[in-house]
Design a protein around this motif. Structure first.
Motif, PDB file in Angstrom:
ATOM      1  N   ARG A  45       1.981  18.711   3.704  1.00  0.00           N
ATOM      2  CA  ARG A  45       1.635  19.258   2.401  1.00  0.00           C
ATOM      3  C   ARG A  45       0.679  18.348   1.620  1.00  0.00           C
ATOM      4  N   ASN A  46       0.869  17.036   1.725  1.00  0.00           N
ATOM      5  CA  ASN A  46       0.177  16.112   0.811  1.00  0.00           C
ATOM      6  C   ASN A  46      -0.878  15.206   1.446  1.00  0.00           C
ATOM      7  N   CYS A  47      -0.834  15.012   2.743  1.00  0.00           N
ATOM      8  CA  CYS A  47      -1.616  13.928   3.316  1.00  0.00           C
ATOM      9  C   CYS A  47      -2.612  14.397   4.371  1.00  0.00           C
ATOM     10  N   VAL A  48      -2.311  15.537   4.983  1.00  0.00           N
ATOM     11  CA  VAL A  48      -2.989  15.940   6.212  1.00  0.00           C
ATOM     12  C   VAL A  48      -4.502  16.133   6.027  1.00  0.00           C
ATOM     13  N   THR A  49      -4.934  16.599   4.858  1.00  0.00           N
ATOM     14  CA  THR A  49      -6.366  16.879   4.666  1.00  0.00           C
ATOM     15  C   THR A  49      -7.209  15.623   4.862  1.00  0.00           C
ATOM     16  N   CYS A  50      -6.722  14.489   4.409  1.00  0.00           N
ATOM     17  CA  CYS A  50      -7.491  13.247   4.554  1.00  0.00           C
ATOM     18  C   CYS A  50      -7.100  12.476   5.808  1.00  0.00           C
ATOM     19  N   HIS A  51      -5.791  12.463   6.136  1.00  0.00           N
ATOM     20  CA  HIS A  51      -5.333  11.590   7.226  1.00  0.00           C
ATOM     21  C   HIS A  51      -5.271  12.288   8.582  1.00  0.00           C
ATOM     22  N   GLY A  52      -5.476  13.618   8.630  1.00  0.00           N
ATOM     23  CA  GLY A  52      -5.487  14.325   9.904  1.00  0.00           C
ATOM     24  C   GLY A  52      -4.098  14.742  10.346  1.00  0.00           C
ATOM     25  N   ASP A  76       4.820  -2.161   2.195  1.00  0.00           N
ATOM     26  CA  ASP A  76       3.466  -2.178   1.613  1.00  0.00           C
ATOM     27  C   ASP A  76       2.912  -0.752   1.556  1.00  0.00           C
ATOM     28  N   TRP A  77       3.184   0.009   2.605  1.00  0.00           N
ATOM     29  CA  TRP A  77       2.705   1.398   2.631  1.00  0.00           C
ATOM     30  C   TRP A  77       3.356   2.221   1.529  1.00  0.00           C
ATOM     31  N   LYS A  78       4.649   1.971   1.304  1.00  0.00           N
ATOM     32  CA  LYS A  78       5.335   2.712   0.232  1.00  0.00           C
ATOM     33  C   LYS A  78       4.667   2.435  -1.110  1.00  0.00           C
ATOM     34  N   GLY A  87      -5.555  -2.886  -3.941  1.00  0.00           N
ATOM     35  CA  GLY A  87      -6.821  -3.443  -3.460  1.00  0.00           C
ATOM     36  C   GLY A  87      -7.492  -2.607  -2.389  1.00  0.00           C
ATOM     37  N   LEU A  88      -7.013  -1.397  -2.139  1.00  0.00           N
ATOM     38  CA  LEU A  88      -7.667  -0.506  -1.177  1.00  0.00           C
ATOM     39  C   LEU A  88      -8.528   0.507  -1.931  1.00  0.00           C
ATOM     40  N   ALA A  89      -9.155   1.427  -1.179  1.00  0.00           N
ATOM     41  CA  ALA A  89     -10.060   2.388  -1.801  1.00  0.00           C
ATOM     42  C   ALA A  89      -9.306   3.302  -2.768  1.00  0.00           C
ATOM     43  N   GLN A  90      -9.957   3.613  -3.884  1.00  0.00           N
ATOM     44  CA  GLN A  90      -9.312   4.462  -4.891  1.00  0.00           C
ATOM     45  C   GLN A  90      -9.204   5.913  -4.433  1.00  0.00           C
ATOM     46  N   GLN A  91      -9.916   6.268  -3.340  1.00  0.00           N
ATOM     47  CA  GLN A  91      -9.820   7.635  -2.804  1.00  0.00           C
ATOM     48  C   GLN A  91      -8.417   7.936  -2.304  1.00  0.00           C
ATOM     49  N   MET A  92      -7.632   6.897  -1.995  1.00  0.00           N
ATOM     50  CA  MET A  92      -6.227   7.096  -1.629  1.00  0.00           C
ATOM     51  C   MET A  92      -5.451   7.297  -2.937  1.00  0.00           C
ATOM     52  N   PRO A  93      -4.995   8.561  -3.195  1.00  0.00           N
ATOM     53  CA  PRO A  93      -4.391   8.844  -4.505  1.00  0.00           C
ATOM     54  C   PRO A  93      -2.974   8.300  -4.653  1.00  0.00           C
ATOM     55  N   ALA A  94      -2.558   8.094  -5.903  1.00  0.00           N
ATOM     56  CA  ALA A  94      -1.165   7.736  -6.199  1.00  0.00           C
ATOM     57  C   ALA A  94      -0.315   9.001  -6.118  1.00  0.00           C
ATOM     58  N   HIS A  95       0.917   8.861  -5.621  1.00  0.00           N
ATOM     59  CA  HIS A  95       1.805  10.023  -5.500  1.00  0.00           C
ATOM     60  C   HIS A  95       3.051   9.886  -6.352  1.00  0.00           C
ATOM     61  N   GLU A  96       3.007   8.930  -7.273  1.00  0.00           N
ATOM     62  CA  GLU A  96       4.145   8.640  -8.144  1.00  0.00           C
ATOM     63  C   GLU A  96       4.648   9.895  -8.853  1.00  0.00           C
TER      64      GLU A  96
HETATM   65  C1  HEC Z   1      -7.736  12.430  -0.915  1.00  0.00           C
HETATM   66  C2  HEC Z   1      -7.519  11.877   0.379  1.00  0.00           C
HETATM   67  C3  HEC Z   1      -6.186  11.250   0.686  1.00  0.00           C
HETATM   68  C4  HEC Z   1      -4.937  11.813   0.551  1.00  0.00           C
HETATM   69  C5  HEC Z   1      -4.576  13.194   0.041  1.00  0.00           C
HETATM   70  C6  HEC Z   1      -3.998  10.814   1.041  1.00  0.00           C
HETATM   71  N1  HEC Z   1      -4.664   9.691   1.437  1.00  0.00           N
HETATM   72 FE1  HEC Z   1      -3.822   7.999   2.151  1.00  0.00          FE
HETATM   73  N2  HEC Z   1      -5.634   7.091   2.217  1.00  0.00           N
HETATM   74  C7  HEC Z   1      -6.840   7.738   1.933  1.00  0.00           C
HETATM   75  C8  HEC Z   1      -7.923   6.794   2.141  1.00  0.00           C
HETATM   76  C9  HEC Z   1      -9.384   7.060   1.975  1.00  0.00           C
HETATM   77  C10 HEC Z   1      -7.309   5.575   2.555  1.00  0.00           C
HETATM   78  C11 HEC Z   1      -8.026   4.291   2.955  1.00  0.00           C
HETATM   79  C12 HEC Z   1      -8.044   3.258   1.873  1.00  0.00           C
HETATM   80  C13 HEC Z   1      -8.760   1.989   2.333  1.00  0.00           C
HETATM   81  O1  HEC Z   1      -8.737   1.671   3.520  1.00  0.00           O
HETATM   82  O2  HEC Z   1      -9.328   1.313   1.471  1.00  0.00           O
HETATM   83  C14 HEC Z   1      -5.880   5.810   2.562  1.00  0.00           C
HETATM   84  C15 HEC Z   1      -4.936   4.845   2.867  1.00  0.00           C
HETATM   85  C16 HEC Z   1      -3.594   5.099   3.059  1.00  0.00           C
HETATM   86  C17 HEC Z   1      -2.619   4.119   3.451  1.00  0.00           C
HETATM   87  C18 HEC Z   1      -2.884   2.634   3.609  1.00  0.00           C
HETATM   88  C19 HEC Z   1      -3.227   2.259   5.000  1.00  0.00           C
HETATM   89  C20 HEC Z   1      -3.620   0.803   5.081  1.00  0.00           C
HETATM   90  O3  HEC Z   1      -4.824   0.549   5.181  1.00  0.00           O
HETATM   91  O4  HEC Z   1      -2.749  -0.077   5.022  1.00  0.00           O
HETATM   92  C21 HEC Z   1      -1.441   4.782   3.576  1.00  0.00           C
HETATM   93  C22 HEC Z   1      -0.117   4.175   4.003  1.00  0.00           C
HETATM   94  C23 HEC Z   1      -1.665   6.159   3.247  1.00  0.00           C
HETATM   95  N3  HEC Z   1      -2.978   6.310   2.917  1.00  0.00           N
HETATM   96  C24 HEC Z   1      -0.694   7.127   3.275  1.00  0.00           C
HETATM   97  C25 HEC Z   1      -0.875   8.403   2.731  1.00  0.00           C
HETATM   98  C26 HEC Z   1       0.186   9.358   2.606  1.00  0.00           C
HETATM   99  C27 HEC Z   1       1.594   9.182   3.127  1.00  0.00           C
HETATM  100  C28 HEC Z   1      -0.352  10.433   1.968  1.00  0.00           C
HETATM  101  C29 HEC Z   1       0.361  11.685   1.533  1.00  0.00           C
HETATM  102  C30 HEC Z   1       1.580  11.515   0.796  1.00  0.00           C
HETATM  103  C31 HEC Z   1      -1.751  10.145   1.720  1.00  0.00           C
HETATM  104  N4  HEC Z   1      -2.028   8.900   2.195  1.00  0.00           N
HETATM  105  C32 HEC Z   1      -2.630  11.008   1.099  1.00  0.00           C
HETATM  106  C33 HEC Z   1      -7.013   9.020   1.519  1.00  0.00           C
HETATM  107  C34 HEC Z   1      -5.990   9.908   1.235  1.00  0.00           C
END
Ligand code: HEC
Length: 356
Positions: free
Chosen positions: A39-46, A81-83, A94-103
């Motif tokens: 539901r939440n992650c697949v579009t970006c993470h495959g 760390d992943w949590k 410190g990672l890319a801001q494209q990874m959204p917060a899910h709080e």
């Molecule tokens: C809008 C696109 C997007 C969505 C939606 C998204 N992610 Fe991400 N995520 C990213 C990107 C881009 C990175 C890479 C950040 C970087 O390497 O700087 C990332 C990084 C991560 C990482 C960190 C990996 C590392 O480098 O240590 C985790 C864990 C993760 N995502 C889990 C999730 C989970 C679980 C969900 C769903 C609940 C999710 N992401 C949803 C785009 C997304």
């Protein structure tokens, strides 16, 4: 209707009611990692956890997320760390801001479940888990195989054998559980200042779980400008997570000079770190104790030292960190104290300049 019959009926009704009421609550409480992921992650993470760089969404992100199906990557990042990344978003760590917060959209249980699910996307049994990548101590050897560049400085009064040292270490992971070590050691005292030796070595994790790790290493110290034939150093290093807030590390190191192995020594070191927060950019205090015994001497010559120290995460993800410590002699050694400064960069987690 008798009184007992009435009370039995009420009990039975309550019993049924409790099931009816509990059912939706119970199914809600059990978070399903796969469903949350889809539901939440697949579009970006495959779908499988391996992002598709040709997908329009991933292209639009401008950053390709790392591949969760790669066992080396999947194993080396601690689940905790992943949590944090999932809850607070990439930028907070410190990672890319494209990874959204899910709080706002996922509960802590959901985050726990989805983390467990992405951790299951690779078979990591042969790789030491990132949970065992514990803080780097001053003298105690680390057990975890790393990708790291470390500078260590030892600052002293440079009197006699109390030399000042600058050490540059390059550590690179090889295979599933191994690491090669390359070190350059510069030493100075009142008489000489020289690139004393180069060291090459190999470390291998022999046994590990989510709470312990044991490694063995051999290092060959080759004199560059220093005199002598060099020495062989071997060590066993052990790390253990004792609880949510305490970690323990210990190592036993043996040094055998090639000229005369009986000139060598054994060094036992141990350290306790207090891990009081899940945030990497904090100061984490520790106390380290060492005991050194020259092979030639009797036990009476055992030399003890104590090293209070603090680990300071510099970047938001803690992949660049500082360790500052002072060593105090406890056995009447001829020196007063030594100051240690360690700067480390875990290059698997990003460039030196990322995430400040
Ligand atoms: C809008 C696109 C997007 C969505 C939606 C998204 N992610 Fe991400 N995520 C990213 C990107 C881009 C990175 C890479 C950040 C970087 O390497 O700087 C990332 C990084 C991560 C990482 C960190 C990996 C590392 O480098 O240590 C985790 C864990 C993760 N995502 C889990 C999730 C989970 C679980 C969900 C769903 C609940 C999710 N992401 C949803 C785009 C997304």
């Amino acid at each position: 209707m008798s009184k007992t019959m009435a009370s039995r009926l009420i009990t039975a009704l309550l019993f049924v009611a409790s099931f009816v009421l509990a059912l939706p609550a119970a199914s809600h409480a059990k978070s399903d990692g796969r469903v949350i992921y889809d539901r939440n992650c697949v579009t970006c993470h495959g779908q499988t956890g391996k992002p598709d760089p040709s997908s329009p969404i991933v292209k639009a992100l401008g950053v390709v997320p790392a591949d969760f199906t790669d066992p080396l990557f999947n194993s080396r990042e601690p689940g905790d760390d992943w949590k944090m990344v999932i809850k607070y978003g990439g930028a907070a760590l410190g990672l890319a801001q494209q990874m959204p917060a899910h709080e706002a959209v996922l509960s802590d249980e959901d985050i726990e479940a989805v983390t467990r699910y992405i951790k299951s996307m690779a078979d990591t049994r042969a790789h030491p888990p990132g949970e065992m990548n514990l803080f780097l101590p001053i003298r105690t050897k680390k057990a975890f195989p790393e990708d790291e560049v470390v500078y260590r400085g030892r600052f002293t009064d440079q009197d006699g054998d109390n030399s000042q040292k600058h050490v540059l270490e390059i550590e690179k992971r090889v295979g599933k559980a191994g690491q090669v070590i390359l070190e350059l050691v510069h030493e100075s005292d009142n008489d000489v200042s020289e690139l004393a030796e180069a060291e090459v070595g190999y470390k291998h994790a022999l046994s590990f779980s989510n709470s312990h790790i044991l490694s063995a290493a051999a290092v060959w110290a080759i004199p560059v400008e220093a005199e002598g034939d060099g020495e062989l150093q071997t060590y066993l290093a052990y790390g253990k997570v004792l609880s949510d807030s305490w970690i323990f590390q210990s190592s036993l190191r043996l040094k055998f000079p090639f000229e005369d192995a009986s000139d060598g020594e054994a060094e036992l070191a141990g350290i306790m770190h207090w891990v009081h927060s899940p945030w990497p950019r904090r100061a984490y205090p520790a106390l380290e104790i060492t005991a050194t015994n020259p092979f030639r001497s009797s036990n009476g010559d055992l030399e003890w030292t104590a090293m209070p120290q603090v680990r300071i995460g510099l970047t938001r993800g803690g992949h660049v960190a500082l360790n500052l410590g002072v060593e105090f002699p406890l056995s009447g050694q001829a020196w007063d104290n030594r100051i240690y400064v360690t700067l480390l960069w875990d290059f698997a987690d990003g460039s030196f300049f990322q995430g400040w």
